[in-house]
Motif scaffolding. Structure first.
Motif, PDB file in Angstrom:
ATOM      1  N   HIS A   6      -1.457  17.615   4.038  1.00 33.06           N
ATOM      2  CA  HIS A   6      -0.082  17.158   3.813  1.00 33.06           C
ATOM      3  C   HIS A   6       0.201  15.917   4.651  1.00 33.06           C
ATOM      4  O   HIS A   6       0.847  14.982   4.186  1.00 33.06           O
ATOM      5  CB  HIS A   6       0.927  18.256   4.148  1.00 33.06           C
ATOM      6  CG  HIS A   6       0.965  19.356   3.137  1.00 33.06           C
ATOM      7  ND1 HIS A   6       1.677  19.259   1.964  1.00 33.06           N
ATOM      8  CD2 HIS A   6       0.374  20.568   3.121  1.00 33.06           C
ATOM      9  CE1 HIS A   6       1.525  20.371   1.272  1.00 33.06           C
ATOM     10  NE2 HIS A   6       0.736  21.183   1.946  1.00 33.06           N
ATOM     11  N   HIS A   9      -1.344  12.963   2.949  1.00 32.15           N
ATOM     12  CA  HIS A   9      -0.620  12.555   1.754  1.00 32.15           C
ATOM     13  C   HIS A   9       0.719  11.901   2.097  1.00 32.15           C
ATOM     14  O   HIS A   9       1.150  10.970   1.414  1.00 32.15           O
ATOM     15  CB  HIS A   9      -0.448  13.737   0.809  1.00 32.15           C
ATOM     16  CG  HIS A   9      -1.764  14.252   0.322  1.00 32.15           C
ATOM     17  ND1 HIS A   9      -1.968  15.564  -0.019  1.00 32.15           N
ATOM     18  CD2 HIS A   9      -2.967  13.641   0.150  1.00 32.15           C
ATOM     19  CE1 HIS A   9      -3.230  15.730  -0.391  1.00 32.15           C
ATOM     20  NE2 HIS A   9      -3.846  14.577  -0.287  1.00 32.15           N
ATOM     21  N   ILE A  10       1.341  12.352   3.164  1.00 35.53           N
ATOM     22  CA  ILE A  10       2.572  11.708   3.615  1.00 35.53           C
ATOM     23  C   ILE A  10       2.265  10.296   4.111  1.00 35.53           C
ATOM     24  O   ILE A  10       2.972   9.340   3.772  1.00 35.53           O
ATOM     25  CB  ILE A  10       3.273  12.561   4.696  1.00 35.53           C
ATOM     26  CG1 ILE A  10       3.854  13.832   4.056  1.00 35.53           C
ATOM     27  CG2 ILE A  10       4.370  11.752   5.406  1.00 35.53           C
ATOM     28  CD1 ILE A  10       4.305  14.878   5.055  1.00 35.53           C
ATOM     29  N   LYS A  12      -0.290   8.389   3.277  1.00 36.14           N
ATOM     30  CA  LYS A  12      -0.640   7.563   2.113  1.00 36.14           C
ATOM     31  C   LYS A  12       0.609   7.168   1.339  1.00 36.14           C
ATOM     32  O   LYS A  12       0.718   6.047   0.844  1.00 36.14           O
ATOM     33  CB  LYS A  12      -1.605   8.304   1.185  1.00 36.14           C
ATOM     34  CG  LYS A  12      -3.044   8.306   1.653  1.00 36.14           C
ATOM     35  CD  LYS A  12      -3.948   9.041   0.685  1.00 36.14           C
ATOM     36  CE  LYS A  12      -4.189   8.244  -0.565  1.00 36.14           C
ATOM     37  NZ  LYS A  12      -5.164   8.912  -1.469  1.00 36.14           N
ATOM     38  N   SER A  13       1.558   8.088   1.232  1.00 31.09           N
ATOM     39  CA  SER A  13       2.809   7.804   0.526  1.00 31.09           C
ATOM     40  C   SER A  13       3.567   6.665   1.202  1.00 31.09           C
ATOM     41  O   SER A  13       4.080   5.766   0.527  1.00 31.09           O
ATOM     42  CB  SER A  13       3.706   9.048   0.495  1.00 31.09           C
ATOM     43  OG  SER A  13       3.085  10.094  -0.205  1.00 31.09           O
ATOM     44  N   ARG A  17       4.053   2.967  -0.340  1.00 37.31           N
ATOM     45  CA  ARG A  17       5.424   2.568  -0.632  1.00 37.31           C
ATOM     46  C   ARG A  17       5.740   1.211  -0.038  1.00 37.31           C
ATOM     47  O   ARG A  17       6.452   0.403  -0.634  1.00 37.31           O
ATOM     48  CB  ARG A  17       6.417   3.631  -0.131  1.00 37.31           C
ATOM     49  CG  ARG A  17       7.803   3.452  -0.667  1.00 37.31           C
ATOM     50  CD  ARG A  17       7.861   3.606  -2.202  1.00 37.31           C
ATOM     51  NE  ARG A  17       7.802   2.325  -2.875  1.00 37.31           N
ATOM     52  CZ  ARG A  17       7.101   2.046  -3.970  1.00 37.31           C
ATOM     53  NH1 ARG A  17       6.379   2.913  -4.569  1.00 37.31           N
ATOM     54  NH2 ARG A  17       7.103   0.881  -4.505  1.00 37.31           N
ATOM     55  N   MET A  50       8.611   7.338  -3.239  1.00 40.58           N
ATOM     56  CA  MET A  50       7.935   8.145  -2.215  1.00 40.58           C
ATOM     57  C   MET A  50       7.857   9.601  -2.645  1.00 40.58           C
ATOM     58  O   MET A  50       6.824  10.252  -2.487  1.00 40.58           O
ATOM     59  CB  MET A  50       8.622   8.008  -0.861  1.00 40.58           C
ATOM     60  CG  MET A  50       8.289   6.684  -0.208  1.00 40.58           C
ATOM     61  SD  MET A  50       8.891   6.510   1.461  1.00 40.58           S
ATOM     62  CE  MET A  50       7.823   7.613   2.347  1.00 40.58           C
ATOM     63  N   TYR A  53       5.350   9.748  -5.616  1.00 41.50           N
ATOM     64  CA  TYR A  53       3.985   9.523  -5.148  1.00 41.50           C
ATOM     65  C   TYR A  53       3.446  10.750  -4.424  1.00 41.50           C
ATOM     66  O   TYR A  53       2.294  11.147  -4.616  1.00 41.50           O
ATOM     67  CB  TYR A  53       3.931   8.301  -4.223  1.00 41.50           C
ATOM     68  CG  TYR A  53       2.535   7.950  -3.787  1.00 41.50           C
ATOM     69  CD1 TYR A  53       1.689   7.227  -4.613  1.00 41.50           C
ATOM     70  CD2 TYR A  53       2.046   8.348  -2.549  1.00 41.50           C
ATOM     71  CE1 TYR A  53       0.397   6.910  -4.217  1.00 41.50           C
ATOM     72  CE2 TYR A  53       0.766   8.044  -2.150  1.00 41.50           C
ATOM     73  CZ  TYR A  53      -0.057   7.315  -2.988  1.00 41.50           C
ATOM     74  OH  TYR A  53      -1.334   7.017  -2.589  1.00 41.50           O
ATOM     75  N   TYR A  54       4.276  11.358  -3.591  1.00 40.63           N
ATOM     76  CA  TYR A  54       3.852  12.572  -2.894  1.00 40.63           C
ATOM     77  C   TYR A  54       3.473  13.662  -3.902  1.00 40.63           C
ATOM     78  O   TYR A  54       2.435  14.308  -3.768  1.00 40.63           O
ATOM     79  CB  TYR A  54       4.961  13.063  -1.949  1.00 40.63           C
ATOM     80  CG  TYR A  54       4.598  14.364  -1.275  1.00 40.63           C
ATOM     81  CD1 TYR A  54       3.736  14.376  -0.190  1.00 40.63           C
ATOM     82  CD2 TYR A  54       5.104  15.577  -1.744  1.00 40.63           C
ATOM     83  CE1 TYR A  54       3.383  15.571   0.420  1.00 40.63           C
ATOM     84  CE2 TYR A  54       4.755  16.769  -1.139  1.00 40.63           C
ATOM     85  CZ  TYR A  54       3.902  16.755  -0.057  1.00 40.63           C
ATOM     86  OH  TYR A  54       3.545  17.939   0.531  1.00 40.63           O
ATOM     87  N   GLU A  57       0.144  12.772  -5.449  1.00 43.37           N
ATOM     88  CA  GLU A  57      -0.956  13.055  -4.521  1.00 43.37           C
ATOM     89  C   GLU A  57      -1.276  14.547  -4.475  1.00 43.37           C
ATOM     90  O   GLU A  57      -2.436  14.950  -4.494  1.00 43.37           O
ATOM     91  CB  GLU A  57      -0.613  12.573  -3.108  1.00 43.37           C
ATOM     92  CG  GLU A  57      -0.860  11.123  -2.875  1.00 43.37           C
ATOM     93  CD  GLU A  57      -2.321  10.755  -2.999  1.00 43.37           C
ATOM     94  OE1 GLU A  57      -3.185  11.334  -2.300  1.00 43.37           O
ATOM     95  OE2 GLU A  57      -2.623   9.869  -3.817  1.00 43.37           O
ATOM     96  N   ARG A  58      -0.242  15.380  -4.410  1.00 41.98           N
ATOM     97  CA  ARG A  58      -0.462  16.821  -4.349  1.00 41.98           C
ATOM     98  C   ARG A  58      -1.110  17.317  -5.637  1.00 41.98           C
ATOM     99  O   ARG A  58      -2.002  18.174  -5.597  1.00 41.98           O
ATOM    100  CB  ARG A  58       0.852  17.576  -4.087  1.00 41.98           C
ATOM    101  CG  ARG A  58       1.469  17.320  -2.722  1.00 41.98           C
ATOM    102  CD  ARG A  58       0.550  17.571  -1.553  1.00 41.98           C
ATOM    103  NE  ARG A  58       0.108  18.965  -1.484  1.00 41.98           N
ATOM    104  CZ  ARG A  58      -0.898  19.407  -0.741  1.00 41.98           C
ATOM    105  NH1 ARG A  58      -1.574  18.580   0.023  1.00 41.98           N
ATOM    106  NH2 ARG A  58      -1.227  20.674  -0.744  1.00 41.98           N
TER     107      ARG A  58
END
Length: 141
Positions: A6, A9-10, A12-13, A17, A50, A53-54, A57-58
């Motif tokens: 997580h 992924h945060i 990367k978000s 962004r 954001m 995108y999150y 990613e998940r």
């Protein structure tokens, strides 16, 4: 406690962004001819993109594309992620640009211009993050 994936992924978000917002602001400014409209569109997208995108990613984290049970990390996967993200992102951009500019044609122009710039930027963003171990307990081969 937040799972380490997580955190990745945060992160990367957030990095995506920043890159994506700058691209949107510049393209919106060029297409609309108004820097204020470019800023409004770019800033409006920060929250929606954001969050989207999150979720993207998940979803991709849970998709298993290999036969041996390991997540396939390859250029093909990054290209597929690039296309799926661009569909989601472009639709969001067109709607926001239409609402802010009041002109559906402006939304379409900005959305179509972004298809090229964002796909290239996103692909390189994915390649850079592929080389970074942040948020990985171990690198899958």
């Amino acid at each position: 406690m937040v799972d380490i994936s997580h955190k990745r992924h945060i992160a990367k978000s957030i990095t995506w962004r920043l890159v994506g917002t700058l691209d949107t602001i510049v393209l919106s400014w060029i297409i609309s001819g108004d820097p204020f409209v470019g800023l409004q569109i770019g800033m409006a997208e920060v929250v929606t993109k954001m969050f989207l995108y999150y979720l993207h990613e998940r979803a991709w984290f849970k998709i298993n594309l290999s036969k041996d049970g390991k997540i396939l990390e390859s250029r093909k996967r990054h290209i597929a992620k690039t296309f799926t993200w661009r569909i989601v992102g472009t639709m969001d951009t067109m709607i926001i640009a239409w609402i802010i500019s009041g002109n559906p044609l402006t939304g379409l122009k900005i959305g179509f211009a972004e298809v090229v710039t964002k796909m290239l930027l996103y692909y390189f963003h994915e390649r850079i993050w592929y080389k970074i171990n942040f948020g990985l307990s171990e690198r899958k081969k």
